[in-house]
Design a protein around this motif. Structure first.
Motif, PDB file in Angstrom:
ATOM      1  N   ILE A  13       0.839  -1.200   0.000  1.00  0.00           N
ATOM      2  CA  ILE A  13       0.000   0.000   0.000  1.00  0.00           C
ATOM      3  C   ILE A  13       0.876   1.252   0.000  1.00  0.00           C
ATOM      4  O   ILE A  13       0.623   2.212  -0.735  1.00  0.00           O
ATOM      5  N   LEU A  14       1.933   1.246   0.821  1.00  0.00           N
ATOM      6  CA  LEU A  14       2.865   2.377   0.853  1.00  0.00           C
ATOM      7  C   LEU A  14       3.530   2.572  -0.507  1.00  0.00           C
ATOM      8  O   LEU A  14       3.621   3.708  -1.009  1.00  0.00           O
ATOM      9  N   ALA A  15       3.990   1.473  -1.104  1.00  0.00           N
ATOM     10  CA  ALA A  15       4.645   1.562  -2.413  1.00  0.00           C
ATOM     11  C   ALA A  15       3.689   2.107  -3.465  1.00  0.00           C
ATOM     12  O   ALA A  15       4.071   2.933  -4.305  1.00  0.00           O
ATOM     13  N   ASN A  16       2.427   1.678  -3.404  1.00  0.00           N
ATOM     14  CA  ASN A  16       1.446   2.153  -4.373  1.00  0.00           C
ATOM     15  C   ASN A  16       1.148   3.638  -4.181  1.00  0.00           C
ATOM     16  O   ASN A  16       0.994   4.384  -5.157  1.00  0.00           O
ATOM     17  N   LEU A  17       1.081   4.097  -2.932  1.00  0.00           N
ATOM     18  CA  LEU A  17       0.832   5.512  -2.669  1.00  0.00           C
ATOM     19  C   LEU A  17       1.979   6.381  -3.186  1.00  0.00           C
ATOM     20  O   LEU A  17       1.766   7.474  -3.707  1.00  0.00           O
ATOM     21  N   ILE A  18       3.213   5.883  -3.039  1.00  0.00           N
ATOM     22  CA  ILE A  18       4.362   6.617  -3.565  1.00  0.00           C
ATOM     23  C   ILE A  18       4.275   6.700  -5.086  1.00  0.00           C
ATOM     24  O   ILE A  18       4.541   7.746  -5.685  1.00  0.00           O
ATOM     25  N   THR A  19       3.882   5.590  -5.711  1.00  0.00           N
ATOM     26  CA  THR A  19       3.711   5.574  -7.167  1.00  0.00           C
ATOM     27  C   THR A  19       2.590   6.517  -7.585  1.00  0.00           C
ATOM     28  O   THR A  19       2.665   7.157  -8.641  1.00  0.00           O
ATOM     29  N   PHE A  20       1.569   6.624  -6.753  1.00  0.00           N
ATOM     30  CA  PHE A  20       0.448   7.528  -7.042  1.00  0.00           C
ATOM     31  C   PHE A  20       0.899   8.990  -7.028  1.00  0.00           C
ATOM     32  O   PHE A  20       0.451   9.796  -7.845  1.00  0.00           O
ATOM     33  N   ILE A  21       1.794   9.328  -6.110  1.00  0.00           N
ATOM     34  CA  ILE A  21       2.344  10.689  -6.070  1.00  0.00           C
ATOM     35  C   ILE A  21       3.099  10.962  -7.366  1.00  0.00           C
ATOM     36  O   ILE A  21       2.984  12.049  -7.953  1.00  0.00           O
ATOM     37  N   ALA A  22       3.879   9.963  -7.814  1.00  0.00           N
ATOM     38  CA  ALA A  22       4.591  10.110  -9.092  1.00  0.00           C
ATOM     39  C   ALA A  22       3.605  10.280 -10.245  1.00  0.00           C
ATOM     40  O   ALA A  22       3.834  11.075 -11.167  1.00  0.00           O
ATOM     41  N   PHE A  23       2.495   9.564 -10.196  1.00  0.00           N
ATOM     42  CA  PHE A  23       1.439   9.665 -11.209  1.00  0.00           C
ATOM     43  C   PHE A  23       0.870  11.087 -11.251  1.00  0.00           C
ATOM     44  O   PHE A  23       0.678  11.667 -12.325  1.00  0.00           O
ATOM     45  N   ILE A  24       0.621  11.671 -10.080  1.00  0.00           N
ATOM     46  CA  ILE A  24       0.090  13.032  -9.995  1.00  0.00           C
ATOM     47  C   ILE A  24       1.088  14.034 -10.571  1.00  0.00           C
ATOM     48  O   ILE A  24       0.718  14.970 -11.291  1.00  0.00           O
ATOM     49  N   LEU A  25       2.374  13.840 -10.260  1.00  0.00           N
ATOM     50  CA  LEU A  25       3.415  14.730 -10.793  1.00  0.00           C
ATOM     51  C   LEU A  25       3.451  14.687 -12.324  1.00  0.00           C
ATOM     52  O   LEU A  25       3.621  15.716 -12.980  1.00  0.00           O
ATOM     53  N   LYS A  26       3.295  13.486 -12.877  1.00  0.00           N
ATOM     54  CA  LYS A  26       3.309  13.358 -14.336  1.00  0.00           C
ATOM     55  C   LYS A  26       2.096  14.044 -14.962  1.00  0.00           C
ATOM     56  O   LYS A  26       2.204  14.650 -16.038  1.00  0.00           O
ATOM     57  N   ALA A  27       0.948  13.946 -14.286  1.00  0.00           N
ATOM     58  CA  ALA A  27      -0.245  14.642 -14.774  1.00  0.00           C
ATOM     59  C   ALA A  27      -0.038  16.154 -14.728  1.00  0.00           C
ATOM     60  O   ALA A  27      -0.434  16.884 -15.652  1.00  0.00           O
ATOM     61  N   TYR A  28       0.616  16.625 -13.669  1.00  0.00           N
ATOM     62  CA  TYR A  28       0.898  18.058 -13.546  1.00  0.00           C
ATOM     63  C   TYR A  28       1.899  18.514 -14.612  1.00  0.00           C
ATOM     64  O   TYR A  28       1.803  19.632 -15.137  1.00  0.00           O
ATOM     65  N   ILE A 172      11.973  13.883 -10.148  1.00  0.00           N
ATOM     66  CA  ILE A 172      11.365  13.497  -8.867  1.00  0.00           C
ATOM     67  C   ILE A 172      10.429  12.308  -9.049  1.00  0.00           C
ATOM     68  O   ILE A 172      10.441  11.354  -8.263  1.00  0.00           O
ATOM     69  N   SER A 173       9.604  12.358 -10.105  1.00  0.00           N
ATOM     70  CA  SER A 173       8.652  11.261 -10.331  1.00  0.00           C
ATOM     71  C   SER A 173       9.369   9.954 -10.649  1.00  0.00           C
ATOM     72  O   SER A 173       8.948   8.882 -10.193  1.00  0.00           O
ATOM     73  N   HIS A 174      10.458  10.020 -11.417  1.00  0.00           N
ATOM     74  CA  HIS A 174      11.244   8.813 -11.717  1.00  0.00           C
ATOM     75  C   HIS A 174      11.836   8.220 -10.435  1.00  0.00           C
ATOM     76  O   HIS A 174      11.804   6.997 -10.228  1.00  0.00           O
ATOM     77  N   LEU A 175      12.382   9.080  -9.584  1.00  0.00           N
ATOM     78  CA  LEU A 175      12.976   8.599  -8.332  1.00  0.00           C
ATOM     79  C   LEU A 175      11.916   8.008  -7.405  1.00  0.00           C
ATOM     80  O   LEU A 175      12.165   7.005  -6.730  1.00  0.00           O
ATOM     81  N   LEU A 176      10.728   8.614  -7.383  1.00  0.00           N
ATOM     82  CA  LEU A 176       9.635   8.064  -6.571  1.00  0.00           C
ATOM     83  C   LEU A 176       9.212   6.693  -7.098  1.00  0.00           C
ATOM     84  O   LEU A 176       8.976   5.762  -6.315  1.00  0.00           O
ATOM     85  N   ASP A 177       9.096   6.601  -8.417  1.00  0.00           N
ATOM     86  CA  ASP A 177       8.751   5.309  -9.030  1.00  0.00           C
ATOM     87  C   ASP A 177       9.781   4.237  -8.679  1.00  0.00           C
ATOM     88  O   ASP A 177       9.428   3.114  -8.297  1.00  0.00           O
ATOM     89  N   THR A 178      11.057   4.598  -8.821  1.00  0.00           N
ATOM     90  CA  THR A 178      12.104   3.613  -8.529  1.00  0.00           C
ATOM     91  C   THR A 178      12.128   3.249  -7.056  1.00  0.00           C
ATOM     92  O   THR A 178      12.347   2.089  -6.705  1.00  0.00           O
ATOM     93  N   PHE A 179      11.871   4.235  -6.185  1.00  0.00           N
ATOM     94  CA  PHE A 179      11.884   3.955  -4.744  1.00  0.00           C
ATOM     95  C   PHE A 179      10.718   3.053  -4.347  1.00  0.00           C
ATOM     96  O   PHE A 179      10.881   2.133  -3.535  1.00  0.00           O
ATOM     97  N   SER A 180       9.539   3.295  -4.922  1.00  0.00           N
ATOM     98  CA  SER A 180       8.380   2.460  -4.584  1.00  0.00           C
ATOM     99  C   SER A 180       8.619   1.009  -4.996  1.00  0.00           C
ATOM    100  O   SER A 180       8.310   0.076  -4.250  1.00  0.00           O
ATOM    101  N   MET A 181       9.205   0.825  -6.189  1.00  0.00           N
ATOM    102  CA  MET A 181       9.488  -0.531  -6.629  1.00  0.00           C
ATOM    103  C   MET A 181      10.671  -1.149  -5.863  1.00  0.00           C
ATOM    104  O   MET A 181      10.743  -2.366  -5.701  1.00  0.00           O
TER     105      MET A 181
END
Length: 270
Positions: A13-28, A172-181
């Motif tokens: 769940i934590l990993a998915n939430l981090i990925t979701f933040i990256a998703f929001i950044l990409k939308a922005y 930032i979004s790439h690093l968040l994605d890599t950290f979540s995985m």
């Protein structure tokens, strides 16, 4: 996957939430591109909705080209229906420009990591994974050439400050994605690898995933296997990321429609 979730649902769940933040950044980031191309501000939630739609279309095998075309087409002939044909065309190509900015950030980050490793810790990377050495050097050269071309392309059509800020957001979004995985890889799959090597592996996997039909599924496995050298766990990571993208898209849609419903309700009350 169900067995993993039962044992490690908090971590997932934590990993998915981090990925979701990256998703929001990409939308922005996409919103920044559109705002820069077209002299019109569009609600950010709209970009979340369209990004989620594109991700879901991509996840069922309609590829980034078709999904980007659909979501940017909806933007152009929905939010930009009263605009000139030039602005509509800009709206259509905006999502592809947005992806180019993400690729620029990924390429630059990959180049920086390779350079730092070559400069300060040569043996830990290239010699340990010597059988992939020539392939990685070739990929490195190609990425440098592609990065230079994409940077000039982006600056030609976008404001330099917007390009810089968008690339920073992408970093930032790439690093968040890599950290979540990485959380999934180290805690759920019980694998040991330095985060530095993991970022290299993940970015390399992302390069391959661009050529995959099902939201990167399968192609990212190939890239990760180059460095991690574990096909099974690389595939698990791919599946988790694929599922995360679906969950994130559904979360974004819920947020969009819930906000839309509340706003509509308040307008009727007023």
């Amino acid at each position: 996957i169900k067995a993993f979730y039962v044992l490690y649902y908090k971590e997932l769940i934590l990993a998915n939430l981090i990925t979701f933040i990256a998703f929001i950044l990409k939308a922005y980031r996409w919103k920044l591109v559109v705002d820069n191309l077209i002299n019109k501000k569009i609600d950010f939630l709209r970009f979340m909705y369209l990004s989620a739609l594109g991700s879901l279309i991509n996840s069922v095998g309609l590829s980034i080209f078709i999904s980007d075309g659909i979501k940017s087409g909806i933007l152009s002939f929905g939010d930009l229906k009263s605009e000139s044909n030039i602005n509509k065309i800009k709206g259509i190509v905006s999502s592809y420009g947005d992806r180019i900015l993400g690729m620029i950030a990924a390429n630059i980050l990959f180049i920086i990591l390779i350079f730092l490793n070559y400069t300060f810790n040569y043996s830990s990377f290239f010699l340990v994974y010597h059988k992939f050495y020539k392939n990685l050097i070739l990929i490195f050269v190609v990425i440098v050439i592609v990065s230079i071309f994409l940077i000039f392309l982006a600056i030609k059509y976008l404001n330099t400050k917007i390009v810089f800020f968008s690339v920073l957001i992408s970093f930032i979004s790439h690093l968040l994605d890599t950290f979540s995985m990485y959380l999934v890889f180290s805690i759920v799959l019980k694998q040991v690898v330095s985060f530095y090597i993991w970022v290299l592996a993940y970015l390399l996997g992302s390069v391959f995933s661009v050529f995959s039909v099902f939201a990167g599924l399968g192609a990212r496995t190939i890239g990760l296997s180059y460095i991690i050298n574990d096909l099974k766990n690389s595939f698990y990571i791919d599946v988790f990321y694929y599922l995360f993208q679906i969950f994130n898209s559904l979360m974004a849609l819920v947020i969009f429609f819930l906000t839309w419903f509340i706003n509509s309700f308040l307008k009727k009350r007023i």
